[in-house]
Design a protein around this motif. Structure first.
Motif, PDB file in Angstrom:
ATOM      1  N   MET A   1      20.629  31.034 -17.663  1.00  0.00           N
ATOM      2  CA  MET A   1      21.624  31.718 -16.846  1.00  0.00           C
ATOM      3  C   MET A   1      20.911  32.665 -15.901  1.00  0.00           C
ATOM      4  SD  MET A   1      24.334  33.000 -15.557  1.00  0.00           S
ATOM      5  CE  MET A   1      25.617  31.919 -15.963  1.00  0.00           C
ATOM      6  N   ALA A   2      21.502  32.834 -14.768  1.00  0.00           N
ATOM      7  CA  ALA A   2      20.946  33.716 -13.733  1.00  0.00           C
ATOM      8  C   ALA A   2      20.726  35.120 -14.280  1.00  0.00           C
ATOM      9  CB  ALA A   2      21.903  33.766 -12.540  1.00  0.00           C
ATOM     10  N   HIS A   3      19.703  35.763 -13.781  1.00  0.00           N
ATOM     11  CA  HIS A   3      19.419  37.148 -14.165  1.00  0.00           C
ATOM     12  C   HIS A   3      20.435  38.063 -13.473  1.00  0.00           C
ATOM     13  CE1 HIS A   3      17.222  40.748 -15.141  1.00  0.00           C
ATOM     14  NE2 HIS A   3      17.246  41.088 -13.869  1.00  0.00           N
ATOM     15  N   PRO A   4      21.233  38.789 -14.257  1.00  0.00           N
ATOM     16  CA  PRO A   4      22.254  39.651 -13.633  1.00  0.00           C
ATOM     17  C   PRO A   4      21.624  40.821 -12.888  1.00  0.00           C
ATOM     18  CG  PRO A   4      22.293  39.899 -16.025  1.00  0.00           C
ATOM     19  CD  PRO A   4      21.267  38.857 -15.712  1.00  0.00           C
ATOM     20  N   ASN A   5      22.011  40.976 -11.626  1.00  0.00           N
ATOM     21  CA  ASN A   5      21.530  42.096 -10.830  1.00  0.00           C
ATOM     22  C   ASN A   5      22.512  42.355  -9.699  1.00  0.00           C
ATOM     23  OD1 ASN A   5      20.435  40.744  -8.219  1.00  0.00           O
ATOM     24  ND2 ASN A   5      19.618  39.491  -9.897  1.00  0.00           N
TER      25      ASN A   5
ATOM     26  N   ASP B   1      28.175  25.364 -14.030  1.00  0.00           N
ATOM     27  CA  ASP B   1      27.745  26.202 -15.154  1.00  0.00           C
ATOM     28  C   ASP B   1      28.916  26.371 -16.116  1.00  0.00           C
ATOM     29  OD1 ASP B   1      27.327  28.638 -16.765  1.00  0.00           O
ATOM     30  OD2 ASP B   1      25.467  28.776 -15.620  1.00  0.00           O
ATOM     31  N   ARG B   2      28.739  25.897 -17.342  1.00  0.00           N
ATOM     32  CA  ARG B   2      29.831  25.937 -18.333  1.00  0.00           C
ATOM     33  C   ARG B   2      30.239  27.365 -18.673  1.00  0.00           C
ATOM     34  NH1 ARG B   2      31.549  20.794 -20.558  1.00  0.00           N
ATOM     35  NH2 ARG B   2      32.892  22.164 -21.742  1.00  0.00           N
ATOM     36  N   ASP B   3      29.294  28.296 -18.679  1.00  0.00           N
ATOM     37  CA  ASP B   3      29.640  29.690 -18.965  1.00  0.00           C
ATOM     38  C   ASP B   3      30.591  30.229 -17.899  1.00  0.00           C
ATOM     39  OD1 ASP B   3      28.112  29.793 -21.279  1.00  0.00           O
ATOM     40  OD2 ASP B   3      26.357  30.618 -20.248  1.00  0.00           O
ATOM     41  N   VAL B   4      30.330  29.908 -16.644  1.00  0.00           N
ATOM     42  CA  VAL B   4      31.211  30.346 -15.559  1.00  0.00           C
ATOM     43  C   VAL B   4      32.556  29.650 -15.681  1.00  0.00           C
ATOM     44  CG1 VAL B   4      31.544  30.432 -13.051  1.00  0.00           C
ATOM     45  CG2 VAL B   4      29.258  30.840 -14.021  1.00  0.00           C
ATOM     46  N   LEU B   5      32.528  28.342 -15.876  1.00  0.00           N
ATOM     47  CA  LEU B   5      33.779  27.576 -15.973  1.00  0.00           C
ATOM     48  C   LEU B   5      34.635  28.028 -17.153  1.00  0.00           C
ATOM     49  CD1 LEU B   5      32.364  24.029 -15.136  1.00  0.00           C
ATOM     50  CD2 LEU B   5      33.619  25.567 -13.606  1.00  0.00           C
ATOM     51  N   ASN B   6      34.012  28.413 -18.255  1.00  0.00           N
ATOM     52  CA  ASN B   6      34.759  28.908 -19.423  1.00  0.00           C
ATOM     53  C   ASN B   6      35.449  30.235 -19.147  1.00  0.00           C
ATOM     54  OD1 ASN B   6      34.298  26.787 -21.232  1.00  0.00           O
ATOM     55  ND2 ASN B   6      32.316  27.626 -21.852  1.00  0.00           N
TER      56      ASN B   6
ATOM     57  N   PHE C   1      32.328  31.591  -7.300  1.00  0.00           N
ATOM     58  CA  PHE C   1      31.478  32.716  -6.910  1.00  0.00           C
ATOM     59  C   PHE C   1      32.007  34.026  -7.501  1.00  0.00           C
ATOM     60  CE2 PHE C   1      29.258  31.194  -2.728  1.00  0.00           C
ATOM     61  CZ  PHE C   1      28.696  30.137  -3.411  1.00  0.00           C
ATOM     62  N   GLU C   2      33.305  34.254  -7.377  1.00  0.00           N
ATOM     63  CA  GLU C   2      33.889  35.499  -7.884  1.00  0.00           C
ATOM     64  C   GLU C   2      33.789  35.578  -9.404  1.00  0.00           C
ATOM     65  OE1 GLU C   2      37.802  35.407  -6.131  1.00  0.00           O
ATOM     66  OE2 GLU C   2      37.082  36.317  -4.253  1.00  0.00           O
ATOM     67  N   THR C   3      34.045  34.465 -10.082  1.00  0.00           N
ATOM     68  CA  THR C   3      33.953  34.436 -11.545  1.00  0.00           C
ATOM     69  C   THR C   3      32.517  34.647 -12.001  1.00  0.00           C
ATOM     70  OG1 THR C   3      35.871  32.956 -11.652  1.00  0.00           O
ATOM     71  CG2 THR C   3      34.476  33.074 -13.616  1.00  0.00           C
ATOM     72  N   MET C   4      31.572  34.027 -11.322  1.00  0.00           N
ATOM     73  CA  MET C   4      30.164  34.197 -11.672  1.00  0.00           C
ATOM     74  C   MET C   4      29.736  35.644 -11.477  1.00  0.00           C
ATOM     75  SD  MET C   4      26.893  32.064 -10.293  1.00  0.00           S
ATOM     76  CE  MET C   4      25.250  32.349 -10.950  1.00  0.00           C
ATOM     77  N   ALA C   5      30.156  36.262 -10.375  1.00  0.00           N
ATOM     78  CA  ALA C   5      29.805  37.666 -10.121  1.00  0.00           C
ATOM     79  C   ALA C   5      30.370  38.564 -11.216  1.00  0.00           C
ATOM     80  CB  ALA C   5      30.326  38.103  -8.754  1.00  0.00           C
ATOM     81  N   THR C   6      31.600  38.335 -11.616  1.00  0.00           N
ATOM     82  CA  THR C   6      32.225  39.140 -12.679  1.00  0.00           C
ATOM     83  C   THR C   6      31.498  38.933 -14.003  1.00  0.00           C
ATOM     84  OG1 THR C   6      34.359  39.090 -11.560  1.00  0.00           O
ATOM     85  CG2 THR C   6      34.375  39.556 -13.932  1.00  0.00           C
ATOM     86  N   MET C   7      31.147  37.684 -14.308  1.00  0.00           N
ATOM     87  CA  MET C   7      30.432  37.382 -15.547  1.00  0.00           C
ATOM     88  C   MET C   7      29.064  38.080 -15.566  1.00  0.00           C
ATOM     89  SD  MET C   7      29.302  33.676 -17.040  1.00  0.00           S
ATOM     90  CE  MET C   7      27.841  33.547 -16.009  1.00  0.00           C
ATOM     91  N   LEU C   8      28.352  38.030 -14.449  1.00  0.00           N
ATOM     92  CA  LEU C   8      27.042  38.689 -14.373  1.00  0.00           C
ATOM     93  C   LEU C   8      27.184  40.204 -14.489  1.00  0.00           C
ATOM     94  CD1 LEU C   8      25.417  36.548 -11.549  1.00  0.00           C
ATOM     95  CD2 LEU C   8      24.794  36.553 -13.978  1.00  0.00           C
TER      96      LEU C   8
END
Length: 162
Positions: free
Chosen positions: A1-5, A101-106, A127-134
Motif C-alpha cells: 500500500m502507498a506510503h501515507p503522506n 486496490d482492494r483496500d480502497v474498494l472495501n 481518489f477521494e476514498t484513497m486519500a481518506t484511507m491514507l
C-alpha cells in the motif's frame, strides 16, 4: 500500500477536484488519465509535457512502472520517480490506473464494488476514498509521548484533576 503522506493525500484530492470541475479526462491519454491527473496535481507539468515524457517509454503506466530503471536518465523515469516520491510503488501505480486496490474498494461509501477505470466519477470516488484511507492510516500511526510534552508533576496533577 502507498506510503501515507500529506503530499499524496493533497494530490489525490486536488486531482479529484480538477476532474469534478471538468478538467480534460481520457484514460488512454498518458497526460489525462488517472496517473496523469495525479502528476498534474502534484507537479507543474501539463498533460502535454507528461505525454511527451511518457512517450519515451513503451506501454501504459502499469508496464512503464514495472520497467523503470533507477539509474537511467530517460524522461519517463522522471515521471515514475515523481509518483514514487509521492509514496507509490509500481503496484500502487497499477492499482491507481486501473482502480483495483482492494483496500480502497472495501472502503468505498456504500461498501465494496468494482469501479471502471475510464469513468470520471469512478476515478473521483477512488481518489477521494484513497486519500481518506491514507489520512486515517497516517493519523493511526502517530504516537504522542505525553511525558515528552509535560513534566511528570504536570502529568500527575492533570490526572488527579480528572
Amino acid at each position: 500500500m502507498a506510503h501515507p503522506n500529506i503530499a499524496l493525500m493533497e494530490g489525490l484530492r486536488k486531482a479529484a477536484a480538477g476532474l469534478v470541475n471538468g478538467n480534460y479526462y481520457a484514460w488512454g491519454h498518458h497526460g489525462a488519465c488517472n496517473c496523469g491527473h495525479l502528476l498534474q496535481a502534484t507537479t507543474k507539468l501539463t498533460k502535454e509535457e507528461i505525454v511527451t515524457y511518457a512517450h519515451t517509454g513503451t506501454g501504459e503506466w502499469t508496464e512503464l512502472a514495472q520497467e523503470t530503471c533507477s539509474v537511467s536518465d530517460a524522461p519517463i523515469n522522471l515521471l515514475l520517480k515523481k509518483l514514487q516520491d509521492l509514496g507509490l510503488t509500481p503496484t500502487d501505480i497499477h492499482n491507481l490506473e486501473y482502480l483495483e486496490d482492494r483496500d480502497v474498494l472495501n472502503r468505498l461509501p456504500g461498501g465494496f464494488r468494482w469501479l471502471r477505470r475510464n469513468v470520471r466519477e469512478h476515478v473521483v470516488l477512488y481518489f477521494e476514498t484513497m486519500a481518506t484511507m491514507l489520512e486515517e492510516k497516517l493519523l493511526n500511526d502517530i504516537e504522542i509521548s505525553y511525558s515528552a510534552l509535560m513534566s511528570q508533576e504536570e502529568l500527575i496533577v492533570s490526572k488527579e484533576s480528572v
